[in-house]
Design a protein around this motif. Structure first.
Motif, mmCIF file in Angstrom:
data_model
loop_
_atom_site.group_PDB
_atom_site.id
_atom_site.type_symbol
_atom_site.label_atom_id
_atom_site.label_comp_id
_atom_site.label_asym_id
_atom_site.label_seq_id
_atom_site.Cartn_x
_atom_site.Cartn_y
_atom_site.Cartn_z
ATOM 1 N N SER A 115 -0.941 -2.603 3.039
ATOM 2 C CA SER A 115 -0.872 -4.045 2.848
ATOM 3 C C SER A 115 -1.361 -4.718 4.118
ATOM 4 C CB SER A 115 0.548 -4.464 2.468
ATOM 5 O OG SER A 115 0.579 -5.831 2.093
ATOM 6 N N GLU A 130 10.049 -9.064 7.943
ATOM 7 C CA GLU A 130 9.704 -8.789 6.547
ATOM 8 C C GLU A 130 10.308 -9.824 5.604
ATOM 9 O OE1 GLU A 130 9.174 -5.002 8.811
ATOM 10 O OE2 GLU A 130 10.677 -6.614 8.768
ATOM 11 N N LYS A 144 -3.126 -8.693 -1.745
ATOM 12 C CA LYS A 144 -2.197 -7.738 -1.133
ATOM 13 C C LYS A 144 -0.756 -8.053 -1.534
ATOM 14 C CE LYS A 144 -4.919 -4.960 1.073
ATOM 15 N NZ LYS A 144 -4.998 -3.527 0.670
ATOM 16 N N GLU A 148 1.863 -5.720 -3.761
ATOM 17 C CA GLU A 148 3.251 -5.373 -3.414
ATOM 18 C C GLU A 148 4.185 -5.661 -4.582
ATOM 19 O OE1 GLU A 148 4.678 -7.121 0.160
ATOM 20 O OE2 GLU A 148 3.028 -6.373 1.412
ATOM 21 N N TRP A 149 4.006 -6.812 -5.224
ATOM 22 C CA TRP A 149 4.859 -7.154 -6.379
ATOM 23 C C TRP A 149 4.705 -6.106 -7.476
ATOM 24 C CZ3 TRP A 149 2.987 -12.940 -6.840
ATOM 25 C CH2 TRP A 149 3.545 -13.688 -5.801
ATOM 26 N N ASN A 152 6.438 -2.851 -6.532
ATOM 27 C CA ASN A 152 7.894 -2.977 -6.636
ATOM 28 C C ASN A 152 8.360 -2.950 -8.086
ATOM 29 O OD1 ASN A 152 8.172 -3.121 -3.871
ATOM 30 N ND2 ASN A 152 8.237 -5.346 -3.793
ATOM 31 N N SER A 162 8.023 4.147 -2.873
ATOM 32 C CA SER A 162 6.871 3.488 -2.266
ATOM 33 C C SER A 162 7.195 2.903 -0.902
ATOM 34 C CB SER A 162 6.360 2.370 -3.183
ATOM 35 O OG SER A 162 7.326 1.334 -3.280
ATOM 36 N N ALA A 164 5.166 -0.118 1.452
ATOM 37 C CA ALA A 164 4.062 -1.042 1.700
ATOM 38 C C ALA A 164 4.027 -1.344 3.194
ATOM 39 C CB ALA A 164 4.247 -2.325 0.900
ATOM 40 N N ARG A 166 2.544 -3.433 6.138
ATOM 41 C CA ARG A 166 1.835 -4.672 6.451
ATOM 42 C C ARG A 166 1.235 -4.572 7.858
ATOM 43 N NH1 ARG A 166 6.425 -8.937 4.108
ATOM 44 N NH2 ARG A 166 5.865 -8.693 1.894
ATOM 45 N N THR A 245 9.229 -2.175 2.463
ATOM 46 C CA THR A 245 8.199 -3.097 2.931
ATOM 47 C C THR A 245 8.350 -3.197 4.442
ATOM 48 O OG1 THR A 245 8.275 -4.363 0.872
ATOM 49 C CG2 THR A 245 7.254 -5.422 2.779
#
Length: 322
Positions: A115, A130, A144, A148-149, A152, A162, A164, A166, A245
């Protein structure tokens, strides 16, 4: 076996290097639109294909016994995304959707996703956590965040594990052969202007920062790569449905003027005075990561400093222009 999409590109090739050195079995899936075969070691299998091609992805996953994916493939230029939003949504969102559908169909349940700090937009905070509101300013940043959405949602519905990541401002190179060939970021942009006899350009010197220029969190690409390895290892022992995340930065801000001064020193051009131009639309005064969560979750922290980034990037630039 980990499949690294985009593994023939600048960041992807560094991820391949870090993961193989870390004892992971990997293969590369890349359409070679911006990547190069030369970046992929002979010992690493390469499948040429697009993430929009479901049957090709399916065949690659089955043939190589893929159990996890590091998804680096995608389009990443902010300005281009404004001009070609449909292209960016197709490549970055529809491509990810196709990949997730293929992973789910083959019970591949681990994903490390590249991301970007672009999901935050122009945060008015000292350190970006975050939990900072995500207000992307470009189709690239939007793609990006939508990615992520989507990840999730799949984690909740199908138990996908997962992470992600950033990224903040990536720079440097592990070896001259793996150097960034693009001229879209500050360091190579300064190199290019110096090579053509022009003064480095600074966009705006009237921001509310100590020296009036934008402040960013610069991170070495080798640190970015090691964060992917740490995330991949973390996911092997994560519970079903885990969705992390994480910011990936040094947690230290450096101004554009400071970076330019350091670049001039490394390139032995200290006598050159930077040229100040108008601000660019959308440039935030300060974007610096809080790196606490990634340290807590992965036991990871950045190992390289600014001079490491600039010197390695300069070696790569000279190698490419020899």
């Amino acid at each position: 076996m980990w499949m690294i999409t985009g593994g023939a590109g600048f960041i992807g090739a560094h991820v391949v290097r870090a993961m193989t050195q870390g004892g992971q079995r990997v293969m590369v899936y890349d359409d070679l639109s911006t990547g190069s075969r030369d970046r992929v070691p002979d010992s690493v299998p390469l499948v040429v294909g697009s993430v929009l091609d479901g049957p090709r992805l399916d065949a690659a996953i089955r043939e190589h016994g893929v159990t996890g994916v590091v998804h680096v493939a995608g389009k990443k230029q902010v300005g281009e995304s404004v001009e070609r939003p449909l292209h960016y949504y197709r490549e970055n969102v529809t491509g990810l959707q196709t990949l997730l559908e293929t992973m789910t169909a083959n019970a591949v349940d681990r994903l490390v996703f590249s991301s970007s700090a672009a999901v935050y937009g122009m945060p008015d905070v000292d350190l970006v956590t975050e939990e900072t509101d995500c207000r992307p300013l470009s189709p690239y940043g939007e793609s990006k965040l939508v990615g992520e959405w989507l990840i999730n949602a799949v984690s909740r519905a199908h138990g996908l594990r997962s992470a992600a990541l950033r990224y903040f401002n990536v720079a440097g190179s592990a070896t001259p052969e793996l150097a960034d060939t693009g001229v879209f970021n500050l360091i190579p942009m300064v190199f290019e202007r110096l090579e053509t006899g022009e003064a480095p350009r600074i966009f705006g010197d009237d921001y509310a920062t100590p020296d009036g220029t934008c402040v960013r969190d610069y991170i070495h690409v080798e640190d970015i790569a090691s964060a992917h390895l740490a995330a991949a290892v973390r996911l092997t022992r994560a519970a079903e449905g885990t969705a992390l995340t994480l910011n990936v930065g040094r947690g230290e801000g450096s101004s554009v003027r400071e970076m330019v001064d350091r670049i001039l020193k490394v390139t032995d051009k200290q006598g050159v005075d930077p040229e100040v131009a108008d601000r660019r639309p959308g440039d935030a005064a300060r974007v610096v990561a809080s790196a606490d969560r990634v340290r807590e979750e992965l036991g990871w922290s950045a190992q390289y400093g600014l001079d490491d980034m600039i010197e390695s990037a300069w070696e790569g630039w000279r190698h490419r222009h020899a």
